[in-house]
Write a protein that holds these residues in place. Structure first.
Motif, PDB file in Angstrom:
ATOM      1  N   GLY A 174      30.085  39.374  33.588  1.00 34.20           N
ATOM      2  CA  GLY A 174      31.098  40.237  34.072  1.00 34.20           C
ATOM      3  C   GLY A 174      32.663  40.179  33.459  1.00 34.20           C
ATOM      4  O   GLY A 174      32.549  39.907  32.201  1.00 34.20           O
ATOM      5  N   THR A 175      33.519  39.870  34.097  1.00 29.15           N
ATOM      6  CA  THR A 175      34.985  39.769  33.239  1.00 29.15           C
ATOM      7  C   THR A 175      35.096  38.574  32.439  1.00 29.15           C
ATOM      8  O   THR A 175      35.577  38.742  31.453  1.00 29.15           O
ATOM      9  CB  THR A 175      36.149  39.799  34.564  1.00 29.15           C
ATOM     10  N   SER A 176      34.346  37.565  32.869  1.00 31.99           N
ATOM     11  CA  SER A 176      34.358  36.374  32.067  1.00 31.99           C
ATOM     12  C   SER A 176      33.650  36.575  30.588  1.00 31.99           C
ATOM     13  O   SER A 176      33.964  36.061  29.669  1.00 31.99           O
ATOM     14  CB  SER A 176      33.662  35.195  32.678  1.00 31.99           C
TER      15      SER A 176
ATOM     16  N   THR B  64      28.380  30.495  38.843  1.00 26.04           N
ATOM     17  CA  THR B  64      27.598  31.748  38.764  1.00 26.04           C
ATOM     18  C   THR B  64      26.223  31.200  38.258  1.00 26.04           C
ATOM     19  O   THR B  64      26.059  30.397  37.408  1.00 26.04           O
ATOM     20  CB  THR B  64      28.398  32.537  37.644  1.00 26.04           C
TER      21      THR B  64
ATOM     22  N   SER C   7      38.529  39.990  39.212  1.00 25.46           N
ATOM     23  CA  SER C   7      38.987  38.903  38.467  1.00 25.46           C
ATOM     24  C   SER C   7      40.255  39.740  37.551  1.00 25.46           C
ATOM     25  O   SER C   7      40.182  40.477  36.996  1.00 25.46           O
ATOM     26  CB  SER C   7      37.981  38.500  37.547  1.00 25.46           C
TER      27      SER C   7
ATOM     28  N   SER D 185      33.593  30.807  32.997  1.00 24.44           N
ATOM     29  CA  SER D 185      33.455  31.022  34.355  1.00 24.44           C
ATOM     30  C   SER D 185      34.462  30.748  35.287  1.00 24.44           C
ATOM     31  O   SER D 185      34.788  29.363  35.353  1.00 24.44           O
ATOM     32  CB  SER D 185      31.876  30.153  34.819  1.00 24.44           C
ATOM     33  N   GLN D 186      35.062  31.849  35.980  1.00 21.38           N
ATOM     34  CA  GLN D 186      36.221  31.283  36.741  1.00 21.38           C
ATOM     35  C   GLN D 186      35.688  30.572  37.897  1.00 21.38           C
ATOM     36  O   GLN D 186      36.296  29.464  38.181  1.00 21.38           O
ATOM     37  CB  GLN D 186      36.541  32.788  37.514  1.00 21.38           C
ATOM     38  N   SER D 187      34.519  30.971  38.743  1.00 13.53           N
ATOM     39  CA  SER D 187      33.907  30.100  39.879  1.00 13.53           C
ATOM     40  C   SER D 187      33.480  28.906  39.421  1.00 13.53           C
ATOM     41  O   SER D 187      33.513  27.846  40.223  1.00 13.53           O
ATOM     42  CB  SER D 187      33.228  30.804  40.457  1.00 13.53           C
TER      43      SER D 187
ATOM     44  N   LYS E 138      37.342  47.124  35.964  1.00 11.58           N
ATOM     45  CA  LYS E 138      38.314  46.944  37.123  1.00 11.58           C
ATOM     46  C   LYS E 138      38.407  48.337  37.742  1.00 11.58           C
ATOM     47  O   LYS E 138      38.196  48.022  39.060  1.00 11.58           O
ATOM     48  CB  LYS E 138      39.791  46.744  36.567  1.00 11.58           C
TER      49      LYS E 138
ATOM     50  N   VAL F 125      38.585  39.453  44.852  1.00 10.95           N
ATOM     51  CA  VAL F 125      37.155  39.660  44.169  1.00 10.95           C
ATOM     52  C   VAL F 125      37.377  40.099  42.786  1.00 10.95           C
ATOM     53  O   VAL F 125      36.565  39.637  41.886  1.00 10.95           O
ATOM     54  CB  VAL F 125      36.104  40.523  45.091  1.00 10.95           C
TER      55      VAL F 125
ATOM     56  N   GLU G   9      34.917  48.569  39.957  1.00 10.65           N
ATOM     57  CA  GLU G   9      34.697  47.591  40.893  1.00 10.65           C
ATOM     58  C   GLU G   9      35.584  47.981  42.306  1.00 10.65           C
ATOM     59  O   GLU G   9      34.999  47.674  43.413  1.00 10.65           O
ATOM     60  CB  GLU G   9      34.653  46.239  40.582  1.00 10.65           C
TER      61      GLU G   9
END
Ligand code: F6R
Length: 366
Positions: A59-61, A110, A158, A105-107, A243, A156, A246
């Motif tokens: 995704g964004t990452s 994943t 990012s 990874s933000q979180s 962006k 949600v 989503e």
């Protein structure tokens, strides 16, 4: 909780000047000409002797990874491949103990990214994590790492995670470029100075918010949108389109501007808004000629341009200005108006900005 903002996403967009500053604080020492990152210093040989860097993310990452590919190759002259973690892990990829894998990874949770680094470790690669959540699974599984210091990201979609990931990756690229001698001292120093100025320039870019709302009102009913950029700003085009998709559920695609003539140009008519990132330093003349091609087909053009721009302004239906900076740092600025634009369109369409349908903040299943 939302600090006076209507949504977490807007709050997090506005937090970016501080989030970027928090991310480089203690690392970027401009006067001393030093980038201090223990995770790199302690493993410098692994990086300097690497055959290549493989970036894995989703995704964004993954988009932040794509930006970093330009920086690592351009400044540090290290070959980079950027992989969707989900594809990489199932492709029987060639990995050796001379590879460095950077997982973004933000979180930090994943599933595909976590599985990709486990696979890379089994093959002897050195794994470096760029995570936002401290103590997360990917951060723990990696051999070393550097946290983004974006603070909690609740929306949600990012936003600040993306710009702080780019900040960390830029620091790493500059540090390695200095260490392997591929950047001149003056150019290195120049990048350090300019990076330090980015938070103020992000603030400046945020000041276009009211104007961006007006632009959003004009295009909120579009069924399709195209986002174009080149070089460092090609991944920003992908991120701008993601962006919009989503949170507003409008179909959007990002493309490298020059790829337009290989297909997407067929889509352009007076119904099609085209967001073109055309900053002064990145292949500007070439992007201007892409803009002319869109205009000739009556597409609606919204340019993301450098302050004081003339050429795109003359052709475009609207322009949104961002401050001037070095090309390598421009994604940190050009991303801002695209985030705000998606936000406003989603709000105008009455969508659930912070919790879009079908999406979860962290994707712990494959
Ligand atoms: C986009 C978005 C997702 C995440 C992706 C990776 O706004 O939120 O595309 O970027 O699921 O998540 P992390 O970075 O937590 O691995």
């Amino acid at each position: 909780v939302k600090g006076g903002y209507d949504h977490f996403m807007l709050k997090e967009i506005y937090e970016q000047p501080n989030a970027i500053k928090d991310t480089y604080r203690g690392r970027l020492l401009v006067k001393e000409g030093i980038i201090r990152m223990a995770g790199i210093d302690d493993n410098l040989d692994r990086f300097l002797n690497a055959n290549r860097i493989i970036v894995v993310a989703c995704g964004t990452s993954w988009h932040a990874g794509l930006v970093s590919e330009y920086i690592f190759e351009d400044l540090a002259r290290i070959p980079v491949e950027v992989e969707y973690a989900s594809e990489f892990r199932y492709r029987n990829p060639v990995i050796t103990n001379k590879d460095v894998v950077i997982a973004i990874s933000q979180s930090g949770e994943t599933a595909d990214t976590l599985a990709a680094i486990k696979l890379a470790k089994q093959h002897g690669a050195f794994v470096f994590g760029v995570c936002n959540v401290v103590g997360s699974s990917i951060a723990r599984e990696a051999d070393a790492g550097a946290y983004t210091h974006a603070g909690p990201e609740i929306g949600v979609a990012s936003t600040k995670a993306f710009t702080t990931q780019i900040t960390v990756l830029t620091l790493i690229a500059l540090k390695l470029a200095k260490a392997n001698g591929n950047i001149s001292t003056s150019n290195y120093q120049y990048h350090l100075q300019e990076l330090e100025l980015i938070p103020e320039k992000v603030k400046k870019a945020l000041e276009s918010d009211k104007h961006i709302l007006e632009v959003a009102k004009m295009y909120k009913d579009a069924k399709n949108c195209l986002y174009l950029g080149r070089g460092y700003n090609f991944p920003v085009a992908l991120e701008g389109a993601l962006k919009l998709k989503e949170i507003s559920y409008i179909h959007a695609e990002g493309y490298p501007a020059a790829e337009m003539k290989h297909g997407p140009i067929a889509l352009i008519d007076e119904q099609m808004p085209v967001f073109v990132i055309a900053t002064k330093k990145g292949h500007y003349e070439k992007v201007v000629s892409n803009v002319q091609e869109i205009k000739a087909r009556k597409g609606k053009i919204i340019g993301i341009v450098t302050e004081g721009d003339v050429d795109v302004k003359n052709l475009a239906d609207h322009v949104i200005e961002v401050p001037d900076t070095l090309e390598a740092l421009s994604p940190l600025l050009t991303t801002i108006p695209l985030q705000l634009l998606s936000y406003h369109i989603a709000v105008l369409l009455d969508k659930n900005v912070d919790q879009p349908r079908n999406l979860a903040k962290s994707v712990t299943v494959e």
